[in-house]
Design a protein around this motif. Sequence first.
Motif, PDB file in Angstrom:
ATOM      1  N   VAL A  80       0.838  -1.199   0.000  1.00  0.00           N
ATOM      2  CA  VAL A  80       0.000   0.000   0.000  1.00  0.00           C
ATOM      3  C   VAL A  80       0.874   1.251   0.000  1.00  0.00           C
ATOM      4  CG1 VAL A  80      -1.620   1.364   1.377  1.00  0.00           C
ATOM      5  CG2 VAL A  80      -2.012  -1.077   1.059  1.00  0.00           C
ATOM      6  N   ALA A  81       1.952   1.226   0.777  1.00  0.00           N
ATOM      7  CA  ALA A  81       2.817   2.401   0.912  1.00  0.00           C
ATOM      8  C   ALA A  81       3.481   2.797  -0.405  1.00  0.00           C
ATOM      9  CB  ALA A  81       3.882   2.141   1.970  1.00  0.00           C
ATOM     10  N   VAL A  82       3.730   1.815  -1.295  1.00  0.00           N
ATOM     11  CA  VAL A  82       4.358   2.143  -2.587  1.00  0.00           C
ATOM     12  C   VAL A  82       3.335   2.207  -3.717  1.00  0.00           C
ATOM     13  CG1 VAL A  82       6.600   1.217  -1.922  1.00  0.00           C
ATOM     14  CG2 VAL A  82       4.945  -0.289  -3.075  1.00  0.00           C
ATOM     15  N   GLY A  83       2.047   2.097  -3.383  1.00  0.00           N
ATOM     16  CA  GLY A  83       1.005   2.234  -4.381  1.00  0.00           C
ATOM     17  C   GLY A  83       0.750   0.999  -5.222  1.00  0.00           C
ATOM     18  N   TRP A  84       1.191  -0.166  -4.739  1.00  0.00           N
ATOM     19  CA  TRP A  84       0.937  -1.407  -5.467  1.00  0.00           C
ATOM     20  C   TRP A  84      -0.323  -2.075  -4.935  1.00  0.00           C
ATOM     21  CZ3 TRP A  84       4.726  -4.831  -8.360  1.00  0.00           C
ATOM     22  CH2 TRP A  84       5.629  -4.049  -9.082  1.00  0.00           C
ATOM     23  N   THR A  85      -0.983  -2.847  -5.808  1.00  0.00           N
ATOM     24  CA  THR A  85      -2.248  -3.486  -5.485  1.00  0.00           C
ATOM     25  C   THR A  85      -2.078  -4.996  -5.393  1.00  0.00           C
ATOM     26  OG1 THR A  85      -3.480  -1.757  -6.640  1.00  0.00           O
ATOM     27  CG2 THR A  85      -4.632  -3.837  -6.247  1.00  0.00           C
ATOM     28  N   ILE A  86      -2.666  -5.592  -4.377  1.00  0.00           N
ATOM     29  CA  ILE A  86      -2.660  -7.046  -4.262  1.00  0.00           C
ATOM     30  C   ILE A  86      -3.681  -7.631  -5.231  1.00  0.00           C
ATOM     31  CG2 ILE A  86      -3.188  -8.990  -2.748  1.00  0.00           C
ATOM     32  CD1 ILE A  86      -2.081  -7.386  -0.438  1.00  0.00           C
ATOM     33  N   HIS A  87      -3.214  -8.474  -6.142  1.00  0.00           N
ATOM     34  CA  HIS A  87      -4.100  -9.125  -7.105  1.00  0.00           C
ATOM     35  C   HIS A  87      -4.615 -10.461  -6.585  1.00  0.00           C
ATOM     36  CE1 HIS A  87      -2.101  -6.772 -10.668  1.00  0.00           C
ATOM     37  NE2 HIS A  87      -2.767  -6.004  -9.831  1.00  0.00           N
ATOM     38  N   GLY A  88      -3.859 -11.076  -5.688  1.00  0.00           N
ATOM     39  CA  GLY A  88      -4.299 -12.360  -5.143  1.00  0.00           C
ATOM     40  C   GLY A  88      -3.558 -12.688  -3.866  1.00  0.00           C
ATOM     41  N   GLU A  89      -4.242 -13.340  -2.935  1.00  0.00           N
ATOM     42  CA  GLU A  89      -3.647 -13.821  -1.692  1.00  0.00           C
ATOM     43  C   GLU A  89      -4.065 -15.282  -1.494  1.00  0.00           C
ATOM     44  OE1 GLU A  89      -3.447 -10.690   1.765  1.00  0.00           O
ATOM     45  OE2 GLU A  89      -5.383 -10.486   0.753  1.00  0.00           O
ATOM     46  N   TRP A  90      -3.118 -16.093  -1.057  1.00  0.00           N
ATOM     47  CA  TRP A  90      -3.393 -17.496  -0.791  1.00  0.00           C
ATOM     48  C   TRP A  90      -2.819 -17.830   0.579  1.00  0.00           C
ATOM     49  CZ3 TRP A  90      -1.897 -15.283  -5.248  1.00  0.00           C
ATOM     50  CH2 TRP A  90      -2.661 -15.518  -6.397  1.00  0.00           C
ATOM     51  N   ARG A  91      -3.620 -18.474   1.409  1.00  0.00           N
ATOM     52  CA  ARG A  91      -3.171 -18.936   2.723  1.00  0.00           C
ATOM     53  C   ARG A  91      -3.322 -20.451   2.749  1.00  0.00           C
ATOM     54  NH1 ARG A  91      -5.404 -13.946   3.220  1.00  0.00           N
ATOM     55  NH2 ARG A  91      -4.290 -12.435   4.553  1.00  0.00           N
ATOM     56  N   VAL A  92      -2.202 -21.125   2.857  1.00  0.00           N
ATOM     57  CA  VAL A  92      -2.190 -22.591   2.735  1.00  0.00           C
ATOM     58  C   VAL A  92      -1.653 -23.185   4.030  1.00  0.00           C
ATOM     59  CG1 VAL A  92      -1.452 -24.540   1.333  1.00  0.00           C
ATOM     60  CG2 VAL A  92      -1.662 -22.271   0.285  1.00  0.00           C
ATOM     61  N   SER A  93      -2.358 -24.169   4.557  1.00  0.00           N
ATOM     62  CA  SER A  93      -1.951 -24.812   5.806  1.00  0.00           C
ATOM     63  C   SER A  93      -2.062 -26.324   5.647  1.00  0.00           C
ATOM     64  CB  SER A  93      -2.833 -24.330   6.965  1.00  0.00           C
ATOM     65  OG  SER A  93      -2.440 -24.908   8.181  1.00  0.00           O
ATOM     66  N   VAL A  94      -0.993 -27.027   5.964  1.00  0.00           N
ATOM     67  CA  VAL A  94      -0.944 -28.488   5.838  1.00  0.00           C
ATOM     68  C   VAL A  94      -0.421 -29.064   7.147  1.00  0.00           C
ATOM     69  CG1 VAL A  94       0.108 -30.440   4.620  1.00  0.00           C
ATOM     70  CG2 VAL A  94      -0.544 -28.378   3.353  1.00  0.00           C
ATOM     71  N   ARG A  95      -1.057 -30.108   7.642  1.00  0.00           N
ATOM     72  CA  ARG A  95      -0.564 -30.717   8.874  1.00  0.00           C
ATOM     73  C   ARG A  95       0.768 -31.397   8.622  1.00  0.00           C
ATOM     74  NH1 ARG A  95      -3.773 -35.098  12.564  1.00  0.00           N
ATOM     75  NH2 ARG A  95      -3.354 -36.389  10.727  1.00  0.00           N
ATOM     76  N   ALA A  96       1.687 -31.183   9.568  1.00  0.00           N
ATOM     77  CA  ALA A  96       3.015 -31.778   9.479  1.00  0.00           C
ATOM     78  C   ALA A  96       3.377 -32.405  10.813  1.00  0.00           C
ATOM     79  CB  ALA A  96       4.038 -30.718   9.087  1.00  0.00           C
ATOM     80  N   TRP A  97       4.437 -33.203  10.808  1.00  0.00           N
ATOM     81  CA  TRP A  97       4.881 -33.898  12.014  1.00  0.00           C
ATOM     82  C   TRP A  97       6.386 -33.751  12.165  1.00  0.00           C
ATOM     83  CZ3 TRP A  97       1.154 -36.658  14.873  1.00  0.00           C
ATOM     84  CH2 TRP A  97      -0.082 -36.812  14.237  1.00  0.00           C
TER      85      TRP A  97
END
Length: 218
Positions: free
Chosen positions: A155-172
């Motif tokens: 936002v501070a540099v005037g760029w726009t987010i075109h897409g966001e992805w939040r990915v969560s996978v169970r791990a051990w």
Amino acid sequence: MKLTPHSREWYARLARELGGYRHPWTRVLDGPDPELTFDALLAERLGPGVRVLEAGCGHGPDAARFGAQTARWVAYDRQPELLALARDNAPHAEFCLWDGRGAVPDALRGPFDLIVSRRGPTGVIGHLPAVAAPGGRFLYVGPTLEVPQVPERLVAVGWTIHGEWRVSVRAWTPRWEDWVTRCEWMGEEARQEDWETRATARGLPYQEERYVVLAGAE
């Protein structure tokens, strides 16, 4: 001597002992690696005419894997030990020692069609207007589901987010030592009581998370 995680000395030890910026703990995922989302978005934006700038390249795995598919792959890192490995791993790419502060070095001015950062510095966002070509894109993946400074800095540099992805996978993590190392890497506390109460024959479960952002100047 115990080193502070993510200090210059700590990264130098990773380069020396692990041969690069690699997760030094054993993990087993119950699903696809969450960084595959970043890989897919990166791969579909490459081509013989695309110029790429990579921030925080580490030992150069992405330059080695994807660089030959581009017109130019330029990368920087603040750690000379990692850059030495990157130059060996990706001789077709260009590498520059820089910590992301101050004026952008001439070698990194581009312009670039795609600026990428895989769990690397978010400070590159402040330099996007100086290095991006018209219509350029920024692609980032971070190690948690939220990295607040990324949208804030865009936002501070005037760029726009075109897409966001939040990915969560169970791990051990199969051993207590793996859990301690993982928590140290992530800046979290490894509690023995968590291991004793939650660990199973497979080890201790946790969520392997990634936050992926694609942004542009329009």
